[in-house]
Design a protein around this motif. Structure first.
Motif, PDB file in Angstrom:
ATOM      1  N   ALA A  56       0.817  -1.218   0.000  1.00  9.64           N
ATOM      2  CA  ALA A  56       0.000   0.000   0.000  1.00  9.64           C
ATOM      3  C   ALA A  56       0.850   1.268   0.000  1.00  9.64           C
ATOM      4  O   ALA A  56       0.523   2.252   0.659  1.00  9.64           O
ATOM      5  CB  ALA A  56      -0.989  -0.002   1.168  1.00  9.64           C
ATOM      6  N   GLN A  57       1.925   1.234  -0.734  1.00 10.13           N
ATOM      7  CA  GLN A  57       2.756   2.415  -0.924  1.00 10.13           C
ATOM      8  C   GLN A  57       2.224   3.193  -2.125  1.00 10.13           C
ATOM      9  O   GLN A  57       1.550   2.620  -2.987  1.00 10.13           O
ATOM     10  CB  GLN A  57       4.207   2.010  -1.164  1.00 10.13           C
ATOM     11  CG  GLN A  57       4.841   1.308   0.013  1.00 10.13           C
ATOM     12  CD  GLN A  57       4.895   2.174   1.248  1.00 10.13           C
ATOM     13  OE1 GLN A  57       5.274   3.329   1.191  1.00 10.13           O
ATOM     14  NE2 GLN A  57       4.487   1.607   2.378  1.00 10.13           N
ATOM     15  N   PRO A  58       2.501   4.485  -2.215  1.00 11.66           N
ATOM     16  CA  PRO A  58       2.034   5.244  -3.373  1.00 11.66           C
ATOM     17  C   PRO A  58       2.478   4.584  -4.680  1.00 11.66           C
ATOM     18  O   PRO A  58       3.643   4.230  -4.845  1.00 11.66           O
ATOM     19  CB  PRO A  58       2.689   6.612  -3.191  1.00 11.66           C
ATOM     20  CG  PRO A  58       2.920   6.721  -1.719  1.00 11.66           C
ATOM     21  CD  PRO A  58       3.228   5.324  -1.261  1.00 11.66           C
ATOM     22  N   GLY A  59       1.526   4.380  -5.571  1.00 12.66           N
ATOM     23  CA  GLY A  59       1.820   3.773  -6.860  1.00 12.66           C
ATOM     24  C   GLY A  59       1.654   2.262  -6.901  1.00 12.66           C
ATOM     25  O   GLY A  59       1.581   1.679  -7.985  1.00 12.66           O
ATOM     26  N   ASP A  60       1.607   1.595  -5.749  1.00  8.63           N
ATOM     27  CA  ASP A  60       1.420   0.140  -5.720  1.00  8.63           C
ATOM     28  C   ASP A  60       0.031  -0.219  -6.238  1.00  8.63           C
ATOM     29  O   ASP A  60      -0.961   0.411  -5.879  1.00  8.63           O
ATOM     30  CB  ASP A  60       1.561  -0.413  -4.297  1.00  8.63           C
ATOM     31  CG  ASP A  60       2.992  -0.522  -3.838  1.00  8.63           C
ATOM     32  OD1 ASP A  60       3.894  -0.300  -4.666  1.00  8.63           O
ATOM     33  OD2 ASP A  60       3.213  -0.837  -2.654  1.00  8.63           O
ATOM     34  N   ARG A  61      -0.010  -1.243  -7.071  1.00 11.54           N
ATOM     35  CA  ARG A  61      -1.298  -1.716  -7.591  1.00 11.54           C
ATOM     36  C   ARG A  61      -1.375  -3.249  -7.539  1.00 11.54           C
ATOM     37  O   ARG A  61      -2.095  -3.865  -8.309  1.00 11.54           O
ATOM     38  CB  ARG A  61      -1.494  -1.235  -9.027  1.00 11.54           C
ATOM     39  CG  ARG A  61      -1.766   0.245  -9.096  1.00 11.54           C
ATOM     40  CD  ARG A  61      -2.457   0.637 -10.373  1.00 11.54           C
ATOM     41  NE  ARG A  61      -2.897   2.006 -10.282  1.00 11.54           N
ATOM     42  CZ  ARG A  61      -2.182   3.050 -10.666  1.00 11.54           C
ATOM     43  NH1 ARG A  61      -0.991   2.863 -11.162  1.00 11.54           N
ATOM     44  NH2 ARG A  61      -2.671   4.260 -10.551  1.00 11.54           N
ATOM     45  N   ASP A  62      -0.663  -3.839  -6.609  1.00 10.79           N
ATOM     46  CA  ASP A  62      -0.650  -5.297  -6.507  1.00 10.79           C
ATOM     47  C   ASP A  62      -2.035  -5.844  -6.149  1.00 10.79           C
ATOM     48  O   ASP A  62      -2.479  -6.831  -6.720  1.00 10.79           O
ATOM     49  CB  ASP A  62       0.381  -5.767  -5.480  1.00 10.79           C
ATOM     50  CG  ASP A  62       1.799  -5.410  -5.894  1.00 10.79           C
ATOM     51  OD1 ASP A  62       2.061  -5.372  -7.116  1.00 10.79           O
ATOM     52  OD2 ASP A  62       2.632  -5.147  -5.012  1.00 10.79           O
ATOM     53  N   TYR A  63      -2.713  -5.208  -5.203  1.00  9.50           N
ATOM     54  CA  TYR A  63      -4.057  -5.652  -4.853  1.00  9.50           C
ATOM     55  C   TYR A  63      -5.010  -5.447  -6.028  1.00  9.50           C
ATOM     56  O   TYR A  63      -5.806  -6.335  -6.346  1.00  9.50           O
ATOM     57  CB  TYR A  63      -4.594  -4.901  -3.624  1.00  9.50           C
ATOM     58  CG  TYR A  63      -6.064  -5.143  -3.418  1.00  9.50           C
ATOM     59  CD1 TYR A  63      -6.517  -6.355  -2.900  1.00  9.50           C
ATOM     60  CD2 TYR A  63      -7.013  -4.195  -3.769  1.00  9.50           C
ATOM     61  CE1 TYR A  63      -7.867  -6.609  -2.736  1.00  9.50           C
ATOM     62  CE2 TYR A  63      -8.364  -4.437  -3.611  1.00  9.50           C
ATOM     63  CZ  TYR A  63      -8.789  -5.637  -3.092  1.00  9.50           C
ATOM     64  OH  TYR A  63     -10.132  -5.881  -2.944  1.00  9.50           O
ATOM     65  N   LEU A  64      -4.939  -4.303  -6.665  1.00 10.26           N
ATOM     66  CA  LEU A  64      -5.805  -4.040  -7.816  1.00 10.26           C
ATOM     67  C   LEU A  64      -5.581  -5.072  -8.916  1.00 10.26           C
ATOM     68  O   LEU A  64      -6.543  -5.581  -9.502  1.00 10.26           O
ATOM     69  CB  LEU A  64      -5.563  -2.636  -8.356  1.00 10.26           C
ATOM     70  CG  LEU A  64      -6.314  -1.529  -7.638  1.00 10.26           C
ATOM     71  CD1 LEU A  64      -5.767  -0.168  -8.024  1.00 10.26           C
ATOM     72  CD2 LEU A  64      -7.799  -1.614  -7.912  1.00 10.26           C
TER      73      LEU A  64
END
Length: 128
Positions: free
Chosen positions: A112-120
């Motif tokens: 959940a760092q800025p720019g992370d999209r692993d969950y998405l």
């Protein structure tokens, strides 16, 4: 003589075991989880600036019922609230537990760092 001590107890807050809550929600309320995830994905499709950090912020805000901290969180919370209004048959505690389970899923799949999209990227495979 000894003085009697007054024992002050802190207020007991029952906290549900996250694993138990996940099992209960996926077994009995999968539709609630799907509704929440659908609102996240549909908002992301309209506004691709949303990342896992925004999702985390929005879910925490919705769980605590506080004011959103930024524009993107507000957008996401509004979408979650729209879905909530269509599911008035779901008790508030079940809805909040659904939000908590989805938040836990975000933490499982992303930092959940800025720019992370692993969950998405994970949830996009399941939501049409």
């Amino acid at each position: 003589m000894s003085k009697n001590k007054i024992i002050r107890r802190r207020k007991f807050e029952r906290q549900e075991n996250p694993g138990k809550m996940l099992k209960h929600m996926t077994r009995d309320h999968i539709d609630v989880l799907q509704n929440i995830e659908f609102s996240i994905v549909s908002t992301f499709r309209r506004c691709p600036d949303i990342d896992d950090r925004v999702i985390t912020s929005a879910l925490k805000t919705a769980i605590a019922d506080t004011e959103p901290v930024d524009k993107l969180s507000t957008l996401l919370i509004n979408e979650i609230e729209c879905i909530r209004q269509t599911r008035l048959d779901v008790p508030d505690n079940i809805w909040k537990n659904g939000l908590k389970v989805v938040l836990e899923s975000v933490h499982t799949h992303s930092n959940a760092q800025p720019g992370d999209r692993d969950y998405l990227n994970f949830v996009l495979h399941y939501v049409v």
